[in-house]
Design an enzyme around this catalytic site. Structure first.
Site, PDB file in Angstrom:
ATOM      1  N   ALA A 521       0.826  -1.208   0.000  1.00 39.59           N
ATOM      2  CA  ALA A 521       0.000   0.000   0.000  1.00 39.59           C
ATOM      3  C   ALA A 521       0.857   1.253   0.000  1.00 39.59           C
ATOM      4  O   ALA A 521       0.520   2.251  -0.661  1.00 39.59           O
ATOM      5  CB  ALA A 521      -0.936  -0.004   1.212  1.00 39.59           C
ATOM      6  N   GLY A 740      -5.884  -6.608  -0.440  1.00 37.58           N
ATOM      7  CA  GLY A 740      -6.423  -5.677   0.540  1.00 37.58           C
ATOM      8  C   GLY A 740      -5.477  -4.507   0.730  1.00 37.58           C
ATOM      9  O   GLY A 740      -4.745  -4.117  -0.192  1.00 37.58           O
ATOM     10  N   GLU A 741      -5.496  -3.905   1.915  1.00 35.89           N
ATOM     11  CA  GLU A 741      -4.659  -2.764   2.286  1.00 35.89           C
ATOM     12  C   GLU A 741      -5.066  -1.479   1.569  1.00 35.89           C
ATOM     13  O   GLU A 741      -4.527  -0.411   1.866  1.00 35.89           O
ATOM     14  CB  GLU A 741      -3.170  -3.019   1.997  1.00 35.89           C
ATOM     15  CG  GLU A 741      -2.576  -4.226   2.668  1.00 35.89           C
ATOM     16  CD  GLU A 741      -1.105  -4.407   2.323  1.00 35.89           C
ATOM     17  OE1 GLU A 741      -0.540  -3.545   1.622  1.00 35.89           O
ATOM     18  OE2 GLU A 741      -0.525  -5.421   2.748  1.00 35.89           O
ATOM     19  N   GLY A 742      -5.959  -1.546   0.586  1.00 31.53           N
ATOM     20  CA  GLY A 742      -6.238  -0.409  -0.276  1.00 31.53           C
ATOM     21  C   GLY A 742      -5.479  -0.458  -1.575  1.00 31.53           C
ATOM     22  O   GLY A 742      -5.520   0.496  -2.363  1.00 31.53           O
TER      23      GLY A 742
END
Length: 773
Positions: A521, A740-742
């Site tokens: 990220a 995930g994580e953005g």
């Protein structure tokens, strides 16, 4: 919104013009009033309605958005409070109505108050609208589930209210009554003497206006200084005003170092230049561009500098008030700075506070004794003009928060300006969410038809640009930059069911990795020019207090949803409101796009349960492999989701209850983050399955919140497709991601920005002189 009545002026120029023109996300902040759910107290005038403080909300009356018709809105924190009795206005005064109309209390030299006969007649109290009884609302709400088995299940419980600062004065003793005359008829009862005028110590209207004007027009000035020297008598008056500041235990811990010497100021300027370069190098790209054109100080442009210091030992060992709070010495010196600032404004002097300095470097340069600390370094001089707004606001780097955001009633979390009924942050936020601006949507669609390209040739980007225009209420819309990624982190009790091979402590370890800049990220955010903020809403581990980490821990993880509700309803509310506050803070800091991120080992399991609960899909269709589990663990994971749903039977019409039964703290906080962005009419770029599950909860709380959402990508997790089908969002990127994580949303950020840029910068056939087909 409908039509063009509530839209900002159409059209934008360059990026710099956008930032400095004063037209943006936080313009025209209305201070008085409240959301649709507010009700006036008995005996008080109804305050004007408050919607979205950054944009005028649509004029509509939507079902389920107020009073007893809002089953999805939980009441404010704490036990329901009975309505306050009507308050009679003081003799000779009308009831206060709206913000900014209170009367300041003065000192011993205040002008005498006007006689009661000259005061306006009290306004007749208005009949309040009926409000739903707290008991009825409580009875209609689902029962509170048992608390999860956590040693610290309610980390963020509301604190008790402090005692009032000024107790009511004791009544004066009545004069003894004379004995009645013998056999004389009883005279009629005499009227009670009028109560003392509460405004007897107030300043006159002109004096009071001058005080409030100085407060309102005080500015942190960095440009436009004149070379005229400050006369000694003027500077002395300003310093004397600073010296009149209140201080803990009357210790007066400040000193003032007045600096005229050019060489000293040049050396201080050199320290600032070094610190400015270091600060600029740490900024994300979009903020670095904005900061590059900002003047940070006026050390060499002003005729005099003033360093304000604090002696934390002054007043002796037993200074009254400093025993429990030693930091009050520095607070006292800060009050002296404010006095100086206001007096300078009254004298026509500008003041700039230089904060790009390391305190010990300045202390050594000014030969301060080791026990003294520098509280403020100020540049003082006459200016050509005072800015109409703070310079950072004019430059788009920050915005003023509305007063209503900062006022709480009796306990933290119960919102309401004086004279307004208390409400919850969630209720206030939902009331501010509205549909797209129909006029801006039509204007953007018309511009797409006239741009120098075949209609529809940009595919989804054309729809995205129209949605952006309708969201912000402008065509073309501002570029969605700078952008901020908020990674909400939390742990999950269902980890005990063996749904992942990763140990739970990885959640906390990855938070450290985010803060150190070593995660995917971080790399993608640097590429996109976005800032990264990590929000701890439920990590089991203790985390350090460091820049970039927001400590919003509601609980140390959730309970095992296969054994008990994962959360209580109160914990869900706290997490949702934490997400709303993060959205507000990031937008107030000048961000024009919010990006969702998440971190939590085992969080795809509750995400699958949330998706199944909200969509009605079978758990097998919603449950993926998460971090890459094998077939056996995947089958077990599906069974875990099914058992949790069978145990709790969550009702999708009760989104708070669904989150409490099978959700995670980061899911609830992300739902609040989405709602907060939608209320502020800022685009929210969603990541994958975790944000998708949260978006279903947000949509259940406020369906129109989806107007602010853009799907960054399609996750490889199967539940995410069910989310996109339900919300109708079209993914901007489809790369089979499941990190995930953005990460996926960050990859889509340039695509979102390109859609806005095309609508703004591409010429029309008419402007370019190109013949249409």
């Amino acid at each position: 919104m409908t039509g063009n009545d509530h839209r900002s002026p159409a059209g934008r120029g360059s990026d710099e013009d956008q930032d400095r023109a004063g037209g943006g996300l936080l313009d025209g902040l209305p201070e008085p009033g409240r959301g649709a759910a507010a009700r006036p107290e008995p005996g008080r005038a109804a305050a004007p309605q408050r919607g979205n403080p950054f944009h005028t909300p649509p004029s509509r009356s939507a079902p389920g958005k107020g009073g007893a018709d809002r089953p999805n809105v939980i009441p404010f924190r704490g036990a329901p409070q009975p309505p306050r009795p009507p308050e009679e206005p003081p003799p000779g005064r009308a009831p206060a109505s709206g913000a900014g109309q209170g009367t300041a209390t003065g000192g011993a030299h205040a002008a005498p108050a006007a006689p009661p006969s000259a005061a306006p007649e009290p306004a007749a109290p208005q009949t309040p609208e009926p409000a739903a009884a707290p008991q009825a609302a409580e009875a209609a709400a689902p029962a509170e589930p048992p608390a999860p088995e956590n040693p610290e299940a309610d980390v963020n419980a509301s604190a008790a209210a402090p005692l009032p600062e000024h107790p009511d004065p004791a009544p004066e003793p009545a004069a003894p009554a004379a004995p009645p005359a013998a056999e004389a008829p009883e005279p009629p009862a005499a009227e009670a003497p009028p109560a003392a005028d509460p405004d007897r110590n107030a300043f006159s209207g002109a004096e009071r206006d001058a005080v409030y004007r100085a407060i309102r027009e005080r500015r942190d000035v960095r440009i436009g200084f004149r070379p005229d020297p400050v006369p000694d008598e003027v500077l002395t008056r300003v310093l004397d005003a600073a010296h009149q500041a209140p201080s803990v235990g009357f210790s007066q811990p400040w000193d003032f170092v007045v600096i005229h010497d050019g060489e000293v100021r040049r050396r201080v300027h050199g320290l600032v230049s070094e610190e400015r370069d270091a600060y600029a190098g740490a900024l994300p790209a979009a903020r670095a561009r904005a900061f590059s054109g900002l003047k940070a100080e006026a050390i060499l442009d002003t005729p005099v500098n003033v360093a304000v210091t604090v002696d934390p030992t002054r007043g002796g060992r037993h200074t009254l008030g400093r025993h429990a709070q030693p930091q009050t010495a520095a607070h006292s010196a800060a009050l002296a700075v404010e006095n100086l600032w206001l007096a300078a404004r009254a004298e026509g002097l500008g003041v700039g506070w230089v904060s790009l300095l390391r305190e010990r470097d300045v202390a050594r340069l000014l030969d301060l004794p080791p026990h003294l600390e520098v509280v403020a370094y100020l540049c003082v001089g006459y200016v050509e003009d005072f800015p109409t707004e703070p310079e950072l606001s004019l430059g788009g780097l920050a915005r003023r928060r509305p007063l209503s955001w900062a006022v709480h009633r009796d306990h933290y979390g119960r919102r309401g300006l004086p004279g307004e009924e208390a409400t919850s942050l969630l209720e206030e936020t939902v009331a501010a969410i509205g549909p797209l601006d129909a006029g801006a949507v039509e204007e953007a669609a018309d511009r797409q038809r006239r741009m120098t390209k075949p209609l529809g040739s940009l595919g989804v980007l054309e729809d995205v640009s129209v949605q952006l225009a309708g969201l912000v209420g402008e065509c073309p819309p501002p570029l969605p930059e700078p952008a901020a990624l908020a990674i909400f982190a939390g742990d999950h009790g269902v980890h005990a069911q063996g749904v992942t091979g990763w140990p739970q402590e990885v959640t906390g370890q990855m938070v450290h990795n985010f803060l150190a800049g070593g995660a995917v990220a971080n790399a993608f955010a640097a590429q996109a020019g976005a800032e990264v903020t990590v929000v701890d809403v439920g990590v089991v581990a203790d985390l350090p207090s460091v820049p970039g980490l927001l400590p919003r821990k509601v609980a140390r993880g959730t309970a095992d949803m296969t054994q008990a509700p994962a959360l209580t309803r109160t914990q869900v509310q706290h997490a949702i409101e934490a997400g709303i506050e993060v959205a507000r803070d990031l937008v107030s800091a000048g961000n024009r796009c919010l990006v969702t991120g998440d971190m939590g080992i085992a969080n795809t399991t509750p995400a699958a349960a949330l998706i199944a609960a909200f969509t009605g899909a079978d758990p097998e269709e919603c449950t993926g492999r998460g971090t890459g589990v094998d077939d056996a663990v995947h089958a077990h994971k599906i069974d875990v989701v099914r058992r949790a749903l069978d145990l709790h039977r969550p009702d999708p019409a009760d989104p708070v209850g669904v989150l409490a039964a099978v959700g995670g703290l980061e899911h609830a906080a992300l739902a609040g983050f989405i709602l907060g962005g939608a209320a502020l009419r800022v685009p929210v770029l969603l990541d994958g399955v975790i944000a998708g599950a949260a978006s279903l909860a947000a949509a259940a709380l406020a369906p129109e919140s989806m107007s602010a959402c853009f799907a960054g990508h399609r996750s490889a997790e199967p539940g995410h497709t069910a989310v996109l089908d339900r919300t109708g969002l079209h993914p901007l990127v489809d790369l089979d991601l499941r990190l995930g994580e953005g990460s996926g949303a960050l990859l889509a950020l340039p695509v979102l920005q390109a859609a806005a840029r095309a609508l703004r910068d591409v010429a029309t056939f008419e402007d370019a002189g190109v013949t249409e087909r």
